[in-house]
Design an enzyme around this catalytic site. Sequence first.
Site, PDB file in Angstrom:
ATOM      1  N   ARG A 167      -0.178 -30.155  10.751  1.00  0.00           N
ATOM      2  CA  ARG A 167      -0.014 -29.049  11.481  1.00  0.00           C
ATOM      3  C   ARG A 167      -0.695 -27.737   9.959  1.00  0.00           C
ATOM      4  O   ARG A 167      -1.517 -27.790  10.133  1.00  0.00           O
ATOM      5  CB  ARG A 167       0.781 -28.599  11.657  1.00  0.00           C
ATOM      6  N   CYS A 212       2.886  -3.325   3.934  1.00  0.00           N
ATOM      7  CA  CYS A 212       2.167  -2.034   4.464  1.00  0.00           C
ATOM      8  C   CYS A 212       3.510  -1.161   5.964  1.00  0.00           C
ATOM      9  O   CYS A 212       3.834  -2.012   5.528  1.00  0.00           O
ATOM     10  CB  CYS A 212       0.891  -3.102   5.208  1.00  0.00           C
ATOM     11  N   HIS A 223       8.810 -24.732   9.262  1.00  0.00           N
ATOM     12  CA  HIS A 223       7.258 -24.875   9.995  1.00  0.00           C
ATOM     13  C   HIS A 223       6.124 -24.681   9.191  1.00  0.00           C
ATOM     14  O   HIS A 223       5.242 -25.581   9.705  1.00  0.00           O
ATOM     15  CB  HIS A 223       7.492 -24.684  10.998  1.00  0.00           C
ATOM     16  N   HIS A 267       5.234 -31.275  10.505  1.00  0.00           N
ATOM     17  CA  HIS A 267       4.731 -29.653  10.429  1.00  0.00           C
ATOM     18  C   HIS A 267       3.175 -29.859   9.257  1.00  0.00           C
ATOM     19  O   HIS A 267       2.818 -29.154   9.217  1.00  0.00           O
ATOM     20  CB  HIS A 267       5.624 -28.483   9.795  1.00  0.00           C
ATOM     21  N   THR A 305       2.707  -1.908   9.246  1.00  0.00           N
ATOM     22  CA  THR A 305       3.129  -3.085   9.886  1.00  0.00           C
ATOM     23  C   THR A 305       3.124  -4.525   9.162  1.00  0.00           C
ATOM     24  O   THR A 305       3.595  -5.031  10.143  1.00  0.00           O
ATOM     25  CB  THR A 305       2.170  -2.601  10.863  1.00  0.00           C
ATOM     26  N   ASP A 312       1.119  -1.711   0.554  1.00  0.00           N
ATOM     27  CA  ASP A 312      -0.258   0.354   0.049  1.00  0.00           C
ATOM     28  C   ASP A 312       1.095   0.468   0.129  1.00  0.00           C
ATOM     29  O   ASP A 312       2.286   1.193  -0.398  1.00  0.00           O
ATOM     30  CB  ASP A 312      -0.800   0.142   0.951  1.00  0.00           C
ATOM     31  N   HIS A 313       0.493   2.254   0.245  1.00  0.00           N
ATOM     32  CA  HIS A 313       1.352   3.713   0.216  1.00  0.00           C
ATOM     33  C   HIS A 313       2.488   3.338   1.473  1.00  0.00           C
ATOM     34  O   HIS A 313       3.280   3.792   0.706  1.00  0.00           O
ATOM     35  CB  HIS A 313       0.269   5.043   0.896  1.00  0.00           C
TER      36      HIS A 313
HETATM   37  C1  RB5 Z   1      -1.666   2.272   6.581  1.00  0.00           C
HETATM   38  O1  RB5 Z   1      -1.317   3.499   7.917  1.00  0.00           O
HETATM   39  C2  RB5 Z   1      -1.565   1.147   7.535  1.00  0.00           C
HETATM   40  O2  RB5 Z   1      -3.312   1.024   8.175  1.00  0.00           O
HETATM   41  C3  RB5 Z   1      -1.480   0.825   6.698  1.00  0.00           C
HETATM   42  O3  RB5 Z   1      -0.686   0.238   5.710  1.00  0.00           O
HETATM   43  C4  RB5 Z   1      -1.821  -0.694   7.634  1.00  0.00           C
HETATM   44  O4  RB5 Z   1       0.765  -0.893   8.937  1.00  0.00           O
HETATM   45  C5  RB5 Z   1      -2.022  -1.749   8.323  1.00  0.00           C
HETATM   46  O5  RB5 Z   1      -1.557  -2.850   8.326  1.00  0.00           O
END
Ligand code: RB5
Length: 152
Positions: free
Chosen positions: A136, A65, A98, A133, A67, A8-9
């Site tokens: 599982r 993204c 795994h 594994h 996170t 994403d951005h």
């Molecule tokens: C965008 O601000 C952020 O929410 C996205 O990139 C991501 O981290 C979502 O899980």
Amino acid sequence: MRLYIASDHAGFHVKEFVKGLFTERGYEVVDLGPESDDRVDYPDFAAKVARAVAQEEGSQGVLICGTGIGMSIAANKIRGIRAAEVHDYYTAQMARAHNDANILCFGERVVGKGVIESIVEAWCSTPFEGGRHAQRVEKIMALESEGERDGN
Ligand code: RB5
């Protein structure tokens, strides 16, 4: 091996860097977007990569993204996908060894370029261990049919 990648951005700025790392290792990298860091919704791009990987046996994906969390949650909604959010060499290695993960997810706001290099190194050099594994992973995949049976 074909590798589908998207972001994403918030993950856009390292996408080219990550593409280079996989290309150097002989992967055929297919970029499913976006083409700029204009604001987008990560589930749209997670779906593109997850559908491509699910439809092509033996392919893999990368989703970036802010996170890595939203991408992994969204990608795991697609049947056949095992998307793993990783943070370092060890978690990337275990995701392959795994969990037989077929999509690698991480966050540009979480890991720097040095850690990304080590994540890619672990991902590319680690085969699925199979054995106990495999049983599982089969149980994980069986949960998909349970959802369908319950009408979810
Ligand atoms: C965008 O601000 C952020 O929410 C996205 O990139 C991501 O981290 C979502 O899980």
